[in-house]
Design a protein around this motif. Structure first.
Motif, PDB file in Angstrom:
ATOM      1  N   GLU A 207       2.079   4.961  -9.542  1.00 29.69           N
ATOM      2  CA  GLU A 207       1.979   6.420  -9.485  1.00 29.69           C
ATOM      3  C   GLU A 207       0.845   6.892  -8.571  1.00 29.69           C
ATOM      4  N   LEU A 209      -2.094   4.633  -6.106  1.00 30.14           N
ATOM      5  CA  LEU A 209      -2.431   3.975  -4.852  1.00 30.14           C
ATOM      6  C   LEU A 209      -1.256   3.274  -4.177  1.00 30.14           C
ATOM      7  N   PHE A 210      -0.297   2.825  -4.994  1.00 30.16           N
ATOM      8  CA  PHE A 210       0.791   1.990  -4.455  1.00 30.16           C
ATOM      9  C   PHE A 210       2.157   2.594  -4.763  1.00 30.16           C
ATOM     10  N   SER A 211       2.305   3.891  -4.506  1.00 30.32           N
ATOM     11  CA  SER A 211       3.577   4.542  -4.834  1.00 30.32           C
ATOM     12  C   SER A 211       4.587   4.299  -3.719  1.00 30.32           C
ATOM     13  N   SER A 212       4.919   3.030  -3.481  1.00 32.88           N
ATOM     14  CA  SER A 212       5.885   2.684  -2.439  1.00 32.88           C
ATOM     15  C   SER A 212       6.996   1.844  -3.041  1.00 32.88           C
ATOM     16  N   ILE A 213       8.122   1.797  -2.351  1.00 33.15           N
ATOM     17  CA  ILE A 213       9.284   1.112  -2.926  1.00 33.15           C
ATOM     18  C   ILE A 213       9.046  -0.371  -3.147  1.00 33.15           C
ATOM     19  N   VAL A 214       8.226  -1.004  -2.306  1.00 35.49           N
ATOM     20  CA  VAL A 214       7.974  -2.434  -2.510  1.00 35.49           C
ATOM     21  C   VAL A 214       7.267  -2.663  -3.848  1.00 35.49           C
ATOM     22  N   TYR A 215       6.225  -1.902  -4.114  1.00 37.18           N
ATOM     23  CA  TYR A 215       5.474  -2.098  -5.356  1.00 37.18           C
ATOM     24  C   TYR A 215       6.299  -1.665  -6.564  1.00 37.18           C
TER      25      TYR A 215
ATOM     26  N   TRP B 132      -8.480   9.554  -9.824  1.00 35.80           N
ATOM     27  CA  TRP B 132      -7.618   9.029 -10.865  1.00 35.80           C
ATOM     28  C   TRP B 132      -8.513   8.301 -11.855  1.00 35.80           C
ATOM     29  N   TYR B 157      -5.437   8.568 -16.899  1.00 34.80           N
ATOM     30  CA  TYR B 157      -4.607   7.548 -17.548  1.00 34.80           C
ATOM     31  C   TYR B 157      -5.346   7.046 -18.778  1.00 34.80           C
ATOM     32  N   THR B 208       8.204   3.256   5.784  1.00 29.89           N
ATOM     33  CA  THR B 208       9.345   2.720   5.040  1.00 29.89           C
ATOM     34  C   THR B 208       8.889   2.042   3.742  1.00 29.89           C
ATOM     35  N   LEU B 209       8.705   0.732   3.805  1.00 27.57           N
ATOM     36  CA  LEU B 209       8.474  -0.063   2.598  1.00 27.57           C
ATOM     37  C   LEU B 209       7.123   0.199   1.956  1.00 27.57           C
ATOM     38  N   PHE B 210       6.135   0.576   2.773  1.00 25.25           N
ATOM     39  CA  PHE B 210       4.764   0.682   2.267  1.00 25.25           C
ATOM     40  C   PHE B 210       4.196   2.076   2.496  1.00 25.25           C
ATOM     41  N   SER B 211       4.958   3.091   2.138  1.00 26.97           N
ATOM     42  CA  SER B 211       4.487   4.459   2.390  1.00 26.97           C
ATOM     43  C   SER B 211       3.551   4.907   1.271  1.00 26.97           C
ATOM     44  N   SER B 212       2.454   4.188   1.111  1.00 26.08           N
ATOM     45  CA  SER B 212       1.486   4.535   0.068  1.00 26.08           C
ATOM     46  C   SER B 212       0.109   4.716   0.696  1.00 26.08           C
ATOM     47  N   ILE B 213      -0.765   5.413  -0.027  1.00 25.13           N
ATOM     48  CA  ILE B 213      -2.069   5.746   0.566  1.00 25.13           C
ATOM     49  C   ILE B 213      -2.898   4.518   0.887  1.00 25.13           C
ATOM     50  N   VAL B 214      -2.765   3.442   0.121  1.00 25.57           N
ATOM     51  CA  VAL B 214      -3.554   2.251   0.425  1.00 25.57           C
ATOM     52  C   VAL B 214      -3.161   1.680   1.789  1.00 25.57           C
ATOM     53  N   TYR B 215      -1.870   1.539   2.026  1.00 21.74           N
ATOM     54  CA  TYR B 215      -1.425   0.968   3.301  1.00 21.74           C
ATOM     55  C   TYR B 215      -1.700   1.924   4.455  1.00 21.74           C
TER      56      TYR B 215
END
Lengths: 292, 292
Positions: A207, A209-215, B132, B157, B208-215
């Motif tokens: 939800e 840092l890693f809100s991507s389809i791979v994770y 967070w 959380y 695409t696969l890694f569309s997250s803030i960390v990447y």
């Protein structure tokens, strides 16, 4: 409408060909074991019993096979000659950049244009025409293939004139996915061994840092141990890591995560898990941690 | 409005305290080196020259320091007694679960309620109250602290009653980030060594696969070598990997990626890069690959 000869009807190829049929293309299909062509023939594809005959008279040949060896055995000079000068070969397999470079020479000799276009996406994305395509090759060939590519793609990424560049990108992408699978499996083991349910880590991470389809996708695969209906087979995941390592070795690029990943895959193959989903490498982290 | 004594004014603590002031809380601030309190005192915070005095009469004590040792030195029995029975200590530092367990005992003796609430987010998120939060501890203490927590958080959380659980999650999360940094740096080196600009890989992957803030965030840090204005200092990144490894060791959890990461951080510390951003570990992949 263009006519296509589509060779290689594995998990991905089958869905891609089905999508092309649905979009109205006239399709000849070829597979080493013809049985896999049946669902396509039922929907109107013509079965080619060998590729040399199958490519005669079509506008474009598409290949989607499992590895370098399969592609090199499939695409012979005879096939290219029968496809014919000026025609286009769209290679969509995840193979090594070296293999594509070798094939380029063969194509030049035969006067056939080579596009390399490995894909990201699982079989359901292939069926729905929502793949991400890594395209490279001559502009003229791209024009020829563009309507077909568009009918398969969610988005097309153009990596320029040199076909092998697309394969470098594809290997690097699969390495990133495999690294995410390994990192998730270590993190899940870590929290479980310290008294915290892995799902709690999954929820906050996917939800934030890693809100991507791979994770999200592989994280849930691992949590639910959903390994037996593969989106991408472990033996193919291993093949890509091996090709990555070969390519890294040849270019003097040390990659410590990749070395470690290769061992994970070897362990899983030793254990006859080649037909499981590649996220099943996570099981060995669990086992090593005494969790399964 | 509740009164707060806020101790620990590093990169994060300073921004968090500033945000609380902006939201109207009455704040006493304490830092080992008082100089860092100046911007807060200018905005109306009261400077406490020692924590034992500072906590007298406030509703809640918040601590945000760099490591186990700093926290254990800071939160003495004298401080807890001066804070007073029934009061709440909100510990927001990224420390080890073991440290929080140890502190729990001390708090119980003093009758002070302990909440552990390490955070995800960089200094700009702290300033904007968009962190967070990983919260755990007694329900009553959570109620006391809730308005303050909300004013700091994008989302809270809740990980239940046991304070140390929040720290297990935080360490696992930072491990996932460090793994993503390493994987990206290897993938970037790989494509560069094979004649493809790393930005091309970055673009397709983060779309695409890694569309997250960390990447997206760390990927662009690495590409632009933006290491000298740290969002999170490398020495603190190392501290978290070390705490993760200690905790993994104590719970018999082998984590091959984490072992390798520890070596990357040690190499960078040997090179005096402790004050750089922790994504600077990527530089050693570049160097090892002959790219810098």
């Amino acid at each position: 409408m263009k006519t296509i000869c589509f060779a290689g009807l594995g998990l991905m190829g089958q869905e891609m060909a089905m999508n092309l049929l649905k979009k109205g293309y006239i399709l000849k299909v070829y597979n080493r074991t013809p049985l896999k062509a049946e669902p396509l023939v039922e929907k109107g594809a013509e079965l080619a019993l060998n590729l040399s005959e199958g490519v005669k008279g079509v506008d474009i040949m598409i290949t989607m096979v499992s590895d370098d060896e399969a592609l090199e055995n499939l695409v012979t000079m005879e096939v290219l000659k029968n496809l014919g000068e000026g025609k286009t070969h769209l290679s969509m397999s995840s193979v090594s950049p070296a293999c594509i470079e070798k094939l380029s020479i063969l194509h030049r000799k035969a006067g056939v244009k080579l596009l390399s276009c490995p894909v990201f996406g699982r079989p359901d994305a292939a069926r729905e025409g929502k793949l991400w395509l890594c395209l490279a090759g001559e502009d003229e060939a791209k024009e020829t293939a563009m309507d077909i590519l568009k009918s398969m793609a969610q988005k097309i990424y153009d990596f320029g004139l040199h076909p092998w560049v697309a394969n470098v990108i594809k290997l690097a992408g699969n390495f990133l996915i495999a690294s995410a699978i390994e990192a998730l499996s270590e993190a899940f083991s870590f929290v479980e061994k310290n008294g915290v349910e892995a799902i709690k880590l999954y929820n906050i991470m996917t939800e934030t840092l890693f809100s991507s389809i791979v994770y999200k996708g592989y994280g849930s695969n691992i949590l639910e141990k959903k390994y037996k209906t593969p989106g991408f087979k472990l033996r193919l995941g291993y093949k890509d890591i091996r090709l990555l390592r070969d390519t890294a070795r040849n270019s003097y690029t040390p990659m410590p995560f990749a070395s470690m990943l290769e061992d994970r895959f070897l362990r899983a193959l030793e254990d006859q898990k080649g037909d499981w989903d590649w996220s099943a490498i996570a099981e060995y982290q669990m086992t090593d941690s005494g969790l399964s």
